[in-house]
Design an enzyme around this catalytic site. Structure first.
Site, mmCIF file in Angstrom:
data_model
loop_
_atom_site.group_PDB
_atom_site.id
_atom_site.type_symbol
_atom_site.label_atom_id
_atom_site.label_comp_id
_atom_site.label_asym_id
_atom_site.label_seq_id
_atom_site.Cartn_x
_atom_site.Cartn_y
_atom_site.Cartn_z
ATOM 1 N N SER A 166 0.855 -1.197 0.000
ATOM 2 C CA SER A 166 0.000 0.000 0.000
ATOM 3 C C SER A 166 0.882 1.235 0.000
ATOM 4 C CB SER A 166 -0.866 0.021 1.260
ATOM 5 O OG SER A 166 -0.060 0.304 2.393
ATOM 6 N N ASP A 167 0.404 2.329 -0.592
ATOM 7 C CA ASP A 167 1.079 3.588 -0.312
ATOM 8 C C ASP A 167 0.899 3.825 1.188
ATOM 9 O OD1 ASP A 167 2.427 5.962 -0.350
ATOM 10 O OD2 ASP A 167 1.269 6.867 -1.979
ATOM 11 N N TRP A 168 1.753 4.682 1.723
ATOM 12 C CA TRP A 168 1.805 4.818 3.186
ATOM 13 C C TRP A 168 0.498 5.418 3.731
ATOM 14 C CZ3 TRP A 168 5.259 2.166 1.288
ATOM 15 C CH2 TRP A 168 6.348 1.674 1.993
ATOM 16 N N GLY A 169 -0.326 4.553 4.290
ATOM 17 C CA GLY A 169 -1.607 5.017 4.816
ATOM 18 C C GLY A 169 -2.741 4.878 3.820
#
Ligand code: BGC
Length: 761
Positions: A227-230
């Protein structure tokens, strides 16, 4: 080498493994001997945070070489150069024991306003894809993984964590996914990072169609999706959709959700097994990397950064061959950017450079004449004054040549937000105006991560587009100004005259949680060409200190490829590199198309007087459009025009190639049109025969009969008419039963391999 199967892990261990231990590392599972690995940003250098962690470049990171960000690198149009940068960054990562570098970013520059355009390559998917693949190849050849990001349709920063990119299937496939597809298929990145945004209402991080159907089933991706961060909205949904690793870790909170979902039968444990196995496989690959002993050869990488930067600079204009400068020239260097360079963008890609040079010092190092300096303006505009302005004009008066550094203040463009205009600060333009009035020999050097309007372009002698050039950019600018390096960069994006001309105007950055990609497939130069709009500098443009002549252009279809040949000669007095570009157009098409689309390019280095035959190859499949009826790529038959040139608007010649199209035979049903029936290989001839038999014995009035007798006229009038409804019209000599018979017969004659299934979307 780690050889562990996820079946050896408990449910809790599998859930834990599919989220990070912290901001940058995966979890270790000591019981089975599985170590943890570290990932770091990316993409134009290594941002390894040894202390406090963040994804906005706020806390420090270990020193690393800051190479030119993608905006500049892409202007090199040089996959080998890009691969060398990827390789160098991988060496730095290996020394720091970082397993995966988070890049490259191959999102399309849909609007010049996107705050993160400096991190992306191009408005064109071929160029972005070829360069992205080169970067991945370079990095992974050193045993360091990459993360292809941000997958997908993440083309703005505004509301990036929630906004839905509402985009039709053709632009999605042909533009926004195509660069990703190329990199996945050709360079096999170890990981793909899903983006924050939604695509047509579904979060990328829980989009099964995107992460499993397209990425894995169609493209054959066998790595890990992070995932992208968050970016994780619903971890259970995400995991089921094909999102393997949540970053950063949630401290166990969402791991428990996975365990509960499996226990409650809401999540198939097999999906968790797969995701955990992909994390194990990633760790195993990372373990295979040969040990790279430090310390880093800082000087060698700085030299590489300088050379790459010089080859990324685009010479937009050079009237009267004002450049390159004579070493003896008396120059006035004007503008704060010459001393305090803007060399990278803000956010998660922010590198802590090992060195930093500036253009003023480097000009002084190369010049043998007098070098005057005047700041002209203040970087953030707050200190601009009449005194600074007159100081700049005075310096310009005393010099043979005035070199004015202009650019965007750092706070104008960053990850996290978009720009609202493409204008340079008014204070800087006022300084340029004063300098220009004082000295006709004015050169503008630009420092910007996104394109800027150039209202002064007719009034200055030369313009050097320096983008953001990394830590050695100052030296690279001096090298180009003095001809140590002959510029060879070409624009990877159009510089428009006005923001209002851009295709996304009115559809960027969207509203109320949605951004509509209303321009469809006409993005960037595709739009400006389709509309016949004047631009400041077109896609692919870039000058050299020498000149290139093109001749003997030919193109022919050979097997599954179009081979384009062109003879290129260096007719000037310096060695130089030319980027030959091949564009393709199909004037009569069943779908909307740009007049020309980039389909191949090749760089050629020529000594003065040297001539070479250059070959460019266009795979036939690259001509395809995405057919929404058939839900697949289709090559349309027809006479394709191949334009060869030095830019998208400097076409030096071309050739025609006849290409046989793919058959698109859709199964017939009541909603098939009269046109579909006439085009059908079985039904068409049958209907034609029936019509002529009918007309032979018909008492139909002469207007109706003559229309039926003339297929072209009939198609015009009733070609779109659904055959299931035509029977209800008075006088129609056909019953619904006959229509059903025809449908059944025609469909039965073709086996499923010959027919394509009707798209469900
Ligand atoms: C960015 C990514 C980056 C990640 C980690 C996110 O905000 O969108 O590109 O890799 O942070 O820093």
């Amino acid at each position: 080498m780690v050889e562990i199967s996820s079946s050896e892990l408990t449910l809790e261990e599998k859930a834990a493994l599919t989220s990070g231990a912290d901001f940058w590392t995966t979890k270790s599972i000591e019981r089975v001997g599985l170590p943890s690995i570290m990932v770091s940003d990316g993409p134009h250098g290594l941002r390894k945070q040894a202390g406090a962690s963040d994804h906005l470049g706020l806390s420090g990171s270990v020193p690393a070489t800051c190479f030119p960000p993608a905006v500049a690198l892409a202007s090199s149009w040089d996959p080998e150069l890009v691969a060398r940068v990827g390789a160098a960054i991988a060496v730095e990562a290996a020394i720091e024991d970082v397993a995966v570098v988070l890049g490259p970013g191959v999102n399309i520059k849909r609007s010049p306003l996107c705050g993160r355009n400096f991190e992306y390559y191009s408005e064109d998917p071929l160029l972005a894809g070829v360069l992205g693949a080169a970067w991945v190849r370079g990095a992974q050849s050193h045993g360091v993984g990459t993360s292809l990001k941000h997958f997908a349709a993440n083309n703005q920063e505004t509301d990036r964590m929630r906004c839905s990119s509402d985009v039709d299937m053709r632009p999605l496939r042909e533009l926004y996914l195509r660069a990703f597809e190329r990199v996945v298929k050709q360079a096999h990145p170890w990981t793909v990072m899903c983006s924050y945004n939604k695509i047509n209402g579904v979060y990328a991080s829980e989009n099964r169609w995107l992460l499993t159907q397209v990425l894995r089933d169609e493209w054959g991706f066998d790595g890990l999706v992070v995932s992208d961060w968050g970016a994780v909205n619903d971890r259970v949904k995400g995991l089921a959709a094909g999102m393997d690793l949540e970053m950063p870790g949630s401290g166990g909170r969402t791991d428990t959700q996975l365990v509960d979902a499996v226990r409650a039968g809401r999540l198939d444990e097999a999906a968790l097994d797969k995701a955990a196995q992909r994390v194990i496989n990633l760790v195993a690959k990372a373990q295979e990397r040969p040990h790279v002993a430090g310390p880093l050869d800082v000087d060698a990488h700085h030299r590489l950064a300088r050379s790459v930067a010089a080859h990324s600079i685009v010479l937009l204009k050079n009237d009267g061959a004002l450049l390159p400068l004579a070493r003896s020239a008396r120059v006035a260097v004007i503008g704060e950017f010459a001393k305090k360079p803007r060399y990278q963008g803000a956010g998660s890609s922010l590198i802590n450079p090992t060195r930093l040079n500036n253009a003023l010092d480097e000009i002084r190092a190369l010049s043998r004449g007098e070098v005057l300096y005047a700041p002209g303006y203040s970087l953030d505009g707050s200190g601009d004054s009449e005194e600074l302005l007159t100081g700049a004009a005075a310096a310009a008066t005393r010099a043979d040549v005035a070199i004015v550094f202009l650019g965007l203040p750092p706070e104008d463009e960053s990850e996290g937000y978009d720009r609202t205009s493409i204008d340079l600060p008014a204070g800087q333009l006022a300084v340029l105006e004063a300098v220009r009035a004082a000295n006709q020999n004015t050169v503008v050097v630009l420092s910007n991560g996104g394109v800027v309007a150039l209202p002064f372009r007719d009034d200055v002698a030369a313009i050097v587009e320096g983008w953001l050039l990394g830590q050695a950019g100052g030296g690279a600018i001096a090298d180009v100004l003095y001809g140590v390096v002959n510029p060879s960069g070409k624009l990877a994006e159009t510089i428009p005259l006005r923001l209002k001309d851009n295709p996304t105007y009115g559809n960027f950055p969207g509203e109320l949680g949605h951004v509509r990609y209303g321009e469809g497939v006409l993005v960037g130069y595709r739009w400006y060409d389709a509309r016949g709009l004047e631009v400041a500098y077109p896609f692919g443009h870039g000058l050299s200190y020498t000149a290139f002549e093109y001749s003997d252009i030919s193109a022919e279809l050979s097997g599954d490829e179009i081979c384009v040949h062109v003879t290129v000669s260096n007719t000037g007095k310096r060695a130089g590199r030319e980027v030959v570009q091949a564009y393709v157009g199909l004037a009569k098409s069943r779908v909307t198309r740009a007049p020309r689309e980039l389909k191949a390019f090749a760089g050629v280095v020529l000594q003065p007087g040297e001539t070479r035959r250059v070959e460019l190859t266009i795979p036939r499949c690259d001509l395809a459009y995405w057919d929404v009826r058939a839900d697949r790529w289709v090559v349309e038959g027809g006479a394709y025009r191949i334009d060869v040139g030095a830019s998208s608007r400097d076409i030096r010649g071309g050739a025609w190639v006849d290409v046989k199209g793919d058959a698109v035979v859709l199964p017939l049903n009541h909603n098939s049109s009269v046109g579909d029936v006439l085009d059908h290989p079985i039904a068409g001839p049958l209907v034609r025969e029936q019509v002529s038999q009918f007309l032979a014995g018909s008492h139909m009035d002469s207007a109706g009969a003559s229309m039926m007798a003339n297929e072209e006229a009939a198609r015009k009038m009733i070609g779109d008419f659904p055959i299931g409804r035509i029977v209800s019209f008075p006088g129609m000599p056909v019953t619904i039963e006959r229509v059903d018979e025809l449908i059944a017969y025609a469909n039965a004659q073709l086996d499923s391999a010959q027919q394509v299934t009707q798209a469900t979307q």
